[in-house]
Design an enzyme around this catalytic site. Structure first.
Site, PDB file in Angstrom:
ATOM      1  N   HIS A  48       0.860  -1.197   0.000  1.00  0.00           N
ATOM      2  CA  HIS A  48       0.000   0.000   0.000  1.00  0.00           C
ATOM      3  C   HIS A  48       0.891   1.240   0.000  1.00  0.00           C
ATOM      4  O   HIS A  48       1.955   1.247   0.617  1.00  0.00           O
ATOM      5  CB  HIS A  48      -0.888   0.026   1.253  1.00  0.00           C
ATOM      6  CG  HIS A  48      -2.062   0.940   1.117  1.00  0.00           C
ATOM      7  ND1 HIS A  48      -1.972   2.287   1.371  1.00  0.00           N
ATOM      8  CD2 HIS A  48      -3.332   0.712   0.734  1.00  0.00           C
ATOM      9  CE1 HIS A  48      -3.139   2.848   1.151  1.00  0.00           C
ATOM     10  NE2 HIS A  48      -3.994   1.916   0.756  1.00  0.00           N
ATOM     11  N   ASP A 101      -7.946  -5.228  -0.029  1.00  0.00           N
ATOM     12  CA  ASP A 101      -8.446  -6.086  -1.116  1.00  0.00           C
ATOM     13  C   ASP A 101      -8.115  -7.560  -0.918  1.00  0.00           C
ATOM     14  O   ASP A 101      -8.601  -8.401  -1.673  1.00  0.00           O
ATOM     15  CB  ASP A 101      -7.855  -5.603  -2.448  1.00  0.00           C
ATOM     16  CG  ASP A 101      -8.399  -4.238  -2.813  1.00  0.00           C
ATOM     17  OD1 ASP A 101      -7.607  -3.291  -2.964  1.00  0.00           O
ATOM     18  OD2 ASP A 101      -9.630  -4.109  -2.880  1.00  0.00           O
TER      19      ASP A 101
HETATM   20  C1  SDX Z   1      -6.266   0.134  -2.858  1.00  0.00           C
HETATM   21  O1  SDX Z   1      -4.418   4.627  -1.994  1.00  0.00           O
HETATM   22  C2  SDX Z   1      -5.369   4.000  -1.371  1.00  0.00           C
HETATM   23  O2  SDX Z   1      -5.764   4.364  -0.288  1.00  0.00           O
HETATM   24  C3  SDX Z   1      -5.951   2.828  -2.118  1.00  0.00           C
HETATM   25  C4  SDX Z   1      -6.958   1.995  -1.337  1.00  0.00           C
HETATM   26  C5  SDX Z   1      -8.216   2.768  -1.068  1.00  0.00           C
HETATM   27  O3  SDX Z   1      -8.913   2.393  -0.117  1.00  0.00           O
HETATM   28  O4  SDX Z   1      -8.538   3.682  -1.851  1.00  0.00           O
HETATM   29  O5  SDX Z   1      -6.393   1.552  -0.124  1.00  0.00           O
HETATM   30  C6  SDX Z   1      -7.400   0.769  -2.141  1.00  0.00           C
HETATM   31  O6  SDX Z   1      -6.024   0.487  -3.985  1.00  0.00           O
HETATM   32  C7  SDX Z   1      -5.399  -0.859  -2.128  1.00  0.00           C
HETATM   33  C8  SDX Z   1      -4.169  -1.345  -2.991  1.00  0.00           C
HETATM   34  C9  SDX Z   1      -4.663  -2.446  -3.917  1.00  0.00           C
HETATM   35  N1  SDX Z   1      -3.632  -2.815  -4.898  1.00  0.00           N
HETATM   36  C10 SDX Z   1      -2.986  -4.000  -4.830  1.00  0.00           C
HETATM   37  O7  SDX Z   1      -3.143  -4.840  -3.936  1.00  0.00           O
HETATM   38  C11 SDX Z   1      -2.057  -4.253  -6.012  1.00  0.00           C
HETATM   39  C12 SDX Z   1      -0.725  -4.809  -5.492  1.00  0.00           C
HETATM   40  N2  SDX Z   1      -0.086  -3.733  -4.755  1.00  0.00           N
HETATM   41  C13 SDX Z   1       0.956  -2.979  -5.474  1.00  0.00           C
HETATM   42  O8  SDX Z   1       0.658  -2.776  -6.827  1.00  0.00           O
HETATM   43  C14 SDX Z   1       1.431  -1.754  -4.695  1.00  0.00           C
HETATM   44  O9  SDX Z   1       1.687  -2.175  -3.429  1.00  0.00           O
HETATM   45  C15 SDX Z   1       0.565  -0.514  -4.627  1.00  0.00           C
HETATM   46  C16 SDX Z   1       0.142  -0.033  -5.972  1.00  0.00           C
HETATM   47  C17 SDX Z   1      -0.648  -0.757  -3.803  1.00  0.00           C
HETATM   48  C18 SDX Z   1       1.397   0.573  -3.934  1.00  0.00           C
HETATM   49  O10 SDX Z   1       2.451   0.856  -4.789  1.00  0.00           O
HETATM   50  P1  SDX Z   1       3.552   2.000  -4.411  1.00  0.00           P
HETATM   51  O11 SDX Z   1       3.182   2.714  -3.174  1.00  0.00           O
HETATM   52  O12 SDX Z   1       3.797   2.804  -5.640  1.00  0.00           O
HETATM   53  O13 SDX Z   1       4.781   1.134  -4.000  1.00  0.00           O
HETATM   54  P2  SDX Z   1       5.922   0.754  -4.984  1.00  0.00           P
HETATM   55  O14 SDX Z   1       5.360   0.243  -6.263  1.00  0.00           O
HETATM   56  O15 SDX Z   1       6.882   1.890  -5.030  1.00  0.00           O
HETATM   57  O16 SDX Z   1       6.544  -0.486  -4.210  1.00  0.00           O
HETATM   58  C19 SDX Z   1       7.630  -0.325  -3.297  1.00  0.00           C
HETATM   59  C20 SDX Z   1       8.423  -1.624  -3.424  1.00  0.00           C
HETATM   60  C21 SDX Z   1       8.844  -1.930  -4.865  1.00  0.00           C
HETATM   61  O17 SDX Z   1      10.017  -2.740  -4.781  1.00  0.00           O
HETATM   62  P3  SDX Z   1      11.488  -1.985  -4.942  1.00  0.00           P
HETATM   63  O18 SDX Z   1      11.419  -1.239  -6.275  1.00  0.00           O
HETATM   64  O19 SDX Z   1      11.590  -1.052  -3.766  1.00  0.00           O
HETATM   65  O20 SDX Z   1      12.481  -3.124  -4.940  1.00  0.00           O
HETATM   66  O21 SDX Z   1       7.596  -2.735  -3.030  1.00  0.00           O
HETATM   67  C22 SDX Z   1       7.395  -3.591  -4.137  1.00  0.00           C
HETATM   68  C23 SDX Z   1       7.733  -2.794  -5.386  1.00  0.00           C
HETATM   69  O22 SDX Z   1       8.166  -3.659  -6.426  1.00  0.00           O
HETATM   70  N3  SDX Z   1       5.987  -3.984  -4.108  1.00  0.00           N
HETATM   71  C24 SDX Z   1       5.540  -5.205  -4.366  1.00  0.00           C
HETATM   72  C25 SDX Z   1       4.151  -5.149  -4.162  1.00  0.00           C
HETATM   73  N4  SDX Z   1       3.807  -3.907  -3.818  1.00  0.00           N
HETATM   74  C26 SDX Z   1       4.940  -3.182  -3.795  1.00  0.00           C
HETATM   75  N5  SDX Z   1       6.183  -6.343  -4.745  1.00  0.00           N
HETATM   76  C27 SDX Z   1       5.400  -7.437  -4.919  1.00  0.00           C
HETATM   77  N6  SDX Z   1       4.067  -7.470  -4.733  1.00  0.00           N
HETATM   78  C28 SDX Z   1       3.408  -6.337  -4.362  1.00  0.00           C
HETATM   79  N7  SDX Z   1       2.089  -6.360  -4.183  1.00  0.00           N
END
Ligand code: SDX
Length: 444
Positions: free
Chosen positions: A320, A378
């Site tokens: 998140h 989710d």
């Molecule tokens: C919702 O914003 C809100 O409040 C949203 C929400 C709401 O109520 O409105 O809470 C609802 O959208 C919840 C999130 C649902 N999405 C998912 O579950 C999809 C999977 N999650 C990821 O796509 C991700 O965690 C996000 C999109 C939710 C957040 O992405 P960020 O904040 O841009 O984080 P990032 O991509 O910069 O990740 C930081 C690191 C990265 O690795 P490094 O580059 O540092 O090595 O964490 C890794 C990412 O690759 N990472 C993941 C991951 N989420 C982040 N790696 C594997 N699996 C994941 N799910």
């Protein structure tokens, strides 16, 4: 017992300054720091460009406060979520979705008479214009419910023109009541259309959650009795998904609203944004992921793929932008998942077992621990919705039904904000500098 001190909503107040120094020129500028009632302070950069000729650069708005708001507070480190100061856990336990919608919109829990008036207003607007019903027939039967919702909610702006919603709170409230009342009807109709069943008209004698279950699962051929445990669980799911500060879809609604666009068009824009798998579409993606994993033995391979930078796969329902701790909503939903599946005699539901094992393994894995990636809202919601009989394609539509309460509250706050201006970000331009046109024969 010591009187609990509650952090009352407080106006933003100045609290010192920060100084920006350009090392190249030695020039310095000071910008005011402003504090809210709780959470990080901000430094006000509205004059930054005029004074320095510099823009800030913050793709994805990792460190940017886009507005002042009194509606929802999130502490990502502590895993805290408050709606108008009330902890989400207490509201899920003790409140109802219509009452939470009132709270988000008005800032205080309603007195009984206030709630009855609000609830009656919503209940009496649940039917949609009969001409709007024709719009559904233009979609393919297999259209994704979110495509239908974007289309039909947007089309409501043709039925309810909005001349000065930005300035007239009474007009805004009448649109808000219509949206809270009709979006669930439209979502239910999108489902009925996709399965070729007749639309079920709303029933004013049922609660919000009961009515939604009725409109989705009842058929004219027989009586439908709402399961109170499922209605309670759905009401909880609506509460937990109602608002979440300035997330992507809420920011979309605010940005669309900042131009004075029709509120139904603004909410349609929010629905479109929520649809993405990185946002509200994740609940559908979680169940699809669990079904693809299929067996506990395959979990390590999916964990490996989630960690592989060359593999686009991410663990859906994990991570998140704000929570670097457990998402408090996921905690409540994990508990509800057990209750609903037990009620339905599905306690050994394979997807729930798989989800729990996946969560256990991921939370012990250095990659997830180091990046503070925890289950989010989710991760469990889809398991509950699937057990209740909703197809995966309807999961994000239900999220949109719930989030409409937050979107309209945030839109109302934005439209009433005296410092509100049209949202217009700038950019760091790295394209071609000025050059002159050349004819086709002169091009190299
Ligand atoms: C919702 O914003 C809100 O409040 C949203 C929400 C709401 O109520 O409105 O809470 C609802 O959208 C919840 C999130 C649902 N999405 C998912 O579950 C999809 C999977 N999650 C990821 O796509 C991700 O965690 C996000 C999109 C939710 C957040 O992405 P960020 O904040 O841009 O984080 P990032 O991509 O910069 O990740 C930081 C690191 C990265 O690795 P490094 O580059 O540092 O090595 O964490 C890794 C990412 O690759 N990472 C993941 C991951 N989420 C982040 N790696 C594997 N699996 C994941 N799910």
């Amino acid at each position: 017992m010591a009187k609990e001190t509650t952090a009352k909503a407080m106006p933003m107040k100045k609290s010192g300054t920060v100084t920006l120094t350009d090392d190249a020129t030695g020039k310095s500028w000071q910008f005011p720091v402003e504090r809210g009632s709780v959470g990080p302070a901000v430094f006000d950069i509205r004059k930054l460009y005029n004074e320095t000729g510099l823009f800030t650069y913050d793709p994805g708005y990792m460190s940017t406060a886009s507005c002042e708001s009194k509606i929802t507070y999130i502490d990502g480190e502590e895993g805290i979520l408050l709606y108008r100061g009330y902890p989400i856990e207490e509201l899920a336990e003790k409140s109802t979705f219509p009452e939470v919608a009132y709270l988000l919109l008005n800032g205080e829990l309603p007195k009984r008479g206030e709630f009855d008036d609000f609830n009656r207003m919503i209940t009496r607007h649940t039917m949609i214009h009969e001409q709007l019903v024709q719009l559904f027939r233009g979609f393919r039967r297999d259209a994704h419910p979110m495509a239908v919702m974007v289309g039909v909610v947007g089309a409501m702006s043709a039925f309810y023109p909005s001349d000065n919603s930005s300035h007239d709170p009474t007009e805004r409230l009448s649109h808000i009541h219509r949206l809270l009342a009709k979006v669930p009807t439209i979502a239910a109709m999108a489902y009925k259309y996709s399965v070729g069943q007749p639309f079920m008209y709303p029933r004013n004698d049922l609660s919000y959650a009961e009515n939604f279950l009725h409109m989705v699962f009842a058929v004219p051929a027989e009586d439908y009795v709402v399961n109170p445990v499922l209605a309670r669980a759905l009401d909880d799911i609506f509460i937990l998904h109602a608002d979440h500060e300035q997330n992507a879809s809420t920011s979309t609604v605010r940005l669309a609203g900042s131009s004075g666009a029709n509120p139904f068009a603004c909410i349609a824009a929010g629905i479109a944004c929520l649809w993405g798998p990185a946002h509200g579409g994740a609940n559908e993606a979680v169940v699809n992921m669990l079904r693809e994993i299929g067996d506990k033995k395959r979990i390590p391979d999916f964990i490996r793929r989630a960690k592989d930078k060359d593999d686009p796969f991410r663990l859906m329902g994990f991570g998140h932008r704000v929570y670097k701790n457990f998402d408090p909503r996921a905690q409540v939903l994990r508990k509800r998942a057990h209750e609903v599946l037990d009620e339905l005699g599905m306690h050994d539901e394979p997807l729930l077992q798989l989800a729990q094992e996946l969560e256990r393994i991921a939370l012990e894995d250095e990659y997830f621990v180091e990046r503070k990636l925890y289950p989010n809202v989710d991760f469990y919601s889809g398991i509950i919705l699937r057990a209740m009989g909703f197809p995966t394609s309807m999961f994000t539509a239900l999220f949109a039904v719930a989030r409409t309460a937050g979107w309209v509250a945030q839109w109302h706050e934005m439209a009433g904000d005296p410092v509100q201006k049209i949202g217009r970000p700038r950019q760091l331009y790295t394209g071609a500098a000025r050059r002159n046109y050349t004819g086709p024969d002169e091009r190299s």
